[in-house]
Scaffold this motif. Structure first.
Motif, PDB file in Angstrom:
ATOM      1  N   MET A  16       0.401  -1.284   0.001  1.00 54.16           N
ATOM      2  CA  MET A  16      -0.369   0.224  -0.196  1.00 54.16           C
ATOM      3  C   MET A  16       0.951   1.054  -0.193  1.00 54.16           C
ATOM      4  SD  MET A  16      -2.560  -1.348   0.008  1.00 54.16           S
ATOM      5  CE  MET A  16      -2.981  -2.031  -1.292  1.00 54.16           C
ATOM      6  N   ALA A  17       2.027   1.397   0.854  1.00 49.17           N
ATOM      7  CA  ALA A  17       2.556   2.109   0.994  1.00 49.17           C
ATOM      8  C   ALA A  17       3.657   2.432  -0.191  1.00 49.17           C
ATOM      9  CB  ALA A  17       3.963   2.484   2.328  1.00 49.17           C
ATOM     10  N   SER A  18       3.818   1.439  -0.685  1.00 51.45           N
ATOM     11  CA  SER A  18       4.545   2.095  -2.451  1.00 51.45           C
ATOM     12  C   SER A  18       3.700   2.193  -3.364  1.00 51.45           C
ATOM     13  CB  SER A  18       4.887   0.462  -2.392  1.00 51.45           C
ATOM     14  OG  SER A  18       4.540  -0.472  -3.066  1.00 51.45           O
ATOM     15  N   LYS A  19       2.526   1.566  -3.897  1.00 49.60           N
ATOM     16  CA  LYS A  19       1.696   2.284  -5.040  1.00 49.60           C
ATOM     17  C   LYS A  19       1.156   4.107  -4.246  1.00 49.60           C
ATOM     18  CE  LYS A  19      -1.712  -1.105  -4.337  1.00 49.60           C
ATOM     19  NZ  LYS A  19      -2.502  -2.109  -4.551  1.00 49.60           N
ATOM     20  N   ALA A  20       1.342   4.186  -2.907  1.00 52.45           N
ATOM     21  CA  ALA A  20       0.438   5.981  -2.360  1.00 52.45           C
ATOM     22  C   ALA A  20       2.436   6.510  -3.744  1.00 52.45           C
ATOM     23  CB  ALA A  20       0.635   5.874  -1.678  1.00 52.45           C
ATOM     24  N   ALA A  21       3.363   6.364  -2.980  1.00 51.31           N
ATOM     25  CA  ALA A  21       4.338   7.188  -3.134  1.00 51.31           C
ATOM     26  C   ALA A  21       5.274   6.655  -4.531  1.00 51.31           C
ATOM     27  CB  ALA A  21       5.846   6.044  -1.936  1.00 51.31           C
ATOM     28  N   LEU A  22       4.498   6.438  -5.095  1.00 53.90           N
ATOM     29  CA  LEU A  22       4.859   5.757  -6.808  1.00 53.90           C
ATOM     30  C   LEU A  22       4.283   6.166  -7.723  1.00 53.90           C
ATOM     31  CD1 LEU A  22       7.070   2.538  -6.025  1.00 53.90           C
ATOM     32  CD2 LEU A  22       7.823   4.738  -6.793  1.00 53.90           C
ATOM     33  N   VAL A  23       2.401   6.496  -7.086  1.00 56.91           N
ATOM     34  CA  VAL A  23       1.340   6.471  -7.959  1.00 56.91           C
ATOM     35  C   VAL A  23       1.627   7.896  -8.688  1.00 56.91           C
ATOM     36  CG1 VAL A  23      -0.598   8.099  -6.824  1.00 56.91           C
ATOM     37  CG2 VAL A  23      -0.572   7.088  -8.712  1.00 56.91           C
ATOM     38  N   LEU A  24       2.529   8.901  -8.474  1.00 53.59           N
ATOM     39  CA  LEU A  24       2.593   9.712  -9.106  1.00 53.59           C
ATOM     40  C   LEU A  24       4.540   9.894  -8.834  1.00 53.59           C
ATOM     41  CD1 LEU A  24       1.520  12.197  -7.683  1.00 53.59           C
ATOM     42  CD2 LEU A  24       0.522  11.901  -9.738  1.00 53.59           C
ATOM     43  N   PRO A  25       4.796  10.340 -10.081  1.00 53.15           N
ATOM     44  CA  PRO A  25       6.463  10.311 -10.676  1.00 53.15           C
ATOM     45  C   PRO A  25       7.416  10.807  -8.956  1.00 53.15           C
ATOM     46  CG  PRO A  25       5.622  11.738 -12.571  1.00 53.15           C
ATOM     47  CD  PRO A  25       4.668  11.275 -11.343  1.00 53.15           C
ATOM     48  N   VAL A  26       8.468  10.329  -9.092  1.00 51.06           N
ATOM     49  CA  VAL A  26       9.152  10.191  -7.894  1.00 51.06           C
ATOM     50  C   VAL A  26      10.590  10.309  -8.245  1.00 51.06           C
ATOM     51  CG1 VAL A  26       8.980   7.609  -6.659  1.00 51.06           C
ATOM     52  CG2 VAL A  26       9.648  10.014  -5.209  1.00 51.06           C
ATOM     53  N   GLU A  27      11.771  10.544  -6.944  1.00 53.18           N
ATOM     54  CA  GLU A  27      13.200  10.433  -7.544  1.00 53.18           C
ATOM     55  C   GLU A  27      13.866  10.597  -6.874  1.00 53.18           C
ATOM     56  OE1 GLU A  27      14.108  14.966  -9.132  1.00 53.18           O
ATOM     57  OE2 GLU A  27      13.277  13.791 -10.469  1.00 53.18           O
ATOM     58  N   GLY A  28      15.226  10.428  -6.554  1.00 53.89           N
ATOM     59  CA  GLY A  28      15.766  10.787  -4.849  1.00 53.89           C
ATOM     60  C   GLY A  28      15.663   9.303  -4.113  1.00 53.89           C
ATOM     61  N   ALA A  29      15.915   9.414  -2.884  1.00 52.62           N
ATOM     62  CA  ALA A  29      15.548   8.773  -1.766  1.00 52.62           C
ATOM     63  C   ALA A  29      14.312   8.766  -1.376  1.00 52.62           C
ATOM     64  CB  ALA A  29      16.234   9.790  -0.399  1.00 52.62           C
ATOM     65  N   ASP A  30      13.374   8.729  -2.083  1.00 50.09           N
ATOM     66  CA  ASP A  30      11.786   8.177  -1.696  1.00 50.09           C
ATOM     67  C   ASP A  30      11.943   7.321  -2.712  1.00 50.09           C
ATOM     68  OD1 ASP A  30      11.062  10.598   0.417  1.00 50.09           O
ATOM     69  OD2 ASP A  30      10.871  12.136  -1.675  1.00 50.09           O
ATOM     70  N   LEU A  31      12.272   7.668  -3.765  1.00 55.11           N
ATOM     71  CA  LEU A  31      12.292   6.980  -5.270  1.00 55.11           C
ATOM     72  C   LEU A  31      12.336   5.182  -4.626  1.00 55.11           C
ATOM     73  CD1 LEU A  31      11.061   5.701  -7.031  1.00 55.11           C
ATOM     74  CD2 LEU A  31      13.251   6.824  -8.440  1.00 55.11           C
ATOM     75  N   GLU A  32      14.225   5.408  -3.755  1.00 55.12           N
ATOM     76  CA  GLU A  32      14.805   4.523  -3.225  1.00 55.12           C
ATOM     77  C   GLU A  32      13.790   3.105  -2.556  1.00 55.12           C
ATOM     78  OE1 GLU A  32      17.892   2.815  -0.839  1.00 55.12           O
ATOM     79  OE2 GLU A  32      18.716   4.890  -2.349  1.00 55.12           O
ATOM     80  N   VAL A  33      13.085   4.850  -1.640  1.00 53.79           N
ATOM     81  CA  VAL A  33      12.229   3.516  -0.636  1.00 53.79           C
ATOM     82  C   VAL A  33      11.316   2.993  -0.499  1.00 53.79           C
ATOM     83  CG1 VAL A  33      11.320   4.534   1.694  1.00 53.79           C
ATOM     84  CG2 VAL A  33      13.400   5.636   1.546  1.00 53.79           C
ATOM     85  N   ALA A  34      10.391   3.940  -1.560  1.00 51.04           N
ATOM     86  CA  ALA A  34       9.023   3.112  -2.576  1.00 51.04           C
ATOM     87  C   ALA A  34       9.506   1.880  -3.109  1.00 51.04           C
ATOM     88  CB  ALA A  34       8.442   4.079  -3.226  1.00 51.04           C
TER      89      ALA A  34
END
Length: 159
Positions: A16-34
């Protein structure tokens, strides 16, 4: 969030957290964690319910990482899984459309996009039957919009 999900062995929360974090483009540390959340959720899914959703989350993570061939493969796995539900299938088709467009496979991208549209049209009434379908519809619709924009941009470049 990643450490918490891993410590608890909570694949559902990680998904659930990964989908919420990745539904919009993301980069850097946030992308790595997601991305790591999506990886963890998928690895924990061998004997649990909803593996197509985990495959779709993995496809989304791979797409955001720029691994378009891998995103295509995971999206295809999710979309064609025997027990896939319609909202997951629609989201997977839209991720596939995005990945195919980035790979400059424009006809394949349009085919995947049309498949996602067909699923949403066929099952639109079902999205409102249960509260979790609303969440799933939002995810699929945001991915649809992103794919539509990218495909329209690609069409403009071809002219």
């Amino acid at each position: 969030c990643l450490d918490f999900a891993v410590q608890l062995g909570d694949a559902w929360s990680a998904e659930m957290a990964s989908k919420a974090a990745l539904v919009l483009p993301v980069e850097g540390a946030d992308l790595e964690v997601a991305g790591r959340l999506a990886d963890f959720a998928f690895l924990q899914s061998s004997n649990q319910n909803f593996p197509p959703w985990r495959s779709m989350a993995k496809a989304l993570a791979e797409y955001r990482r720029g691994h378009f061939d891998s995103a295509h493969e995971w999206a295809n796995h999710a979309a064609t899984a025997r027990d896939v539900d319609f909202s997951c299938q629609a989201a997977a088709f839209f991720i596939d459309a995005l990945a195919q467009a980035r790979l400059l496979r424009n006809e394949s991208a349009r085919t995947a996009f049309r498949a996602g549209i067909a699923v949403t049209k066929q099952h639109r009434a079902n999205f409102m039957l249960e509260h979790w379908f609303v969440r799933d519809w939002v995810l699929a619709d945001l991915l649809r919009r992103e794919a539509e924009t990218l495909l329209n941009d690609r069409a403009g470049l071809a002219n």
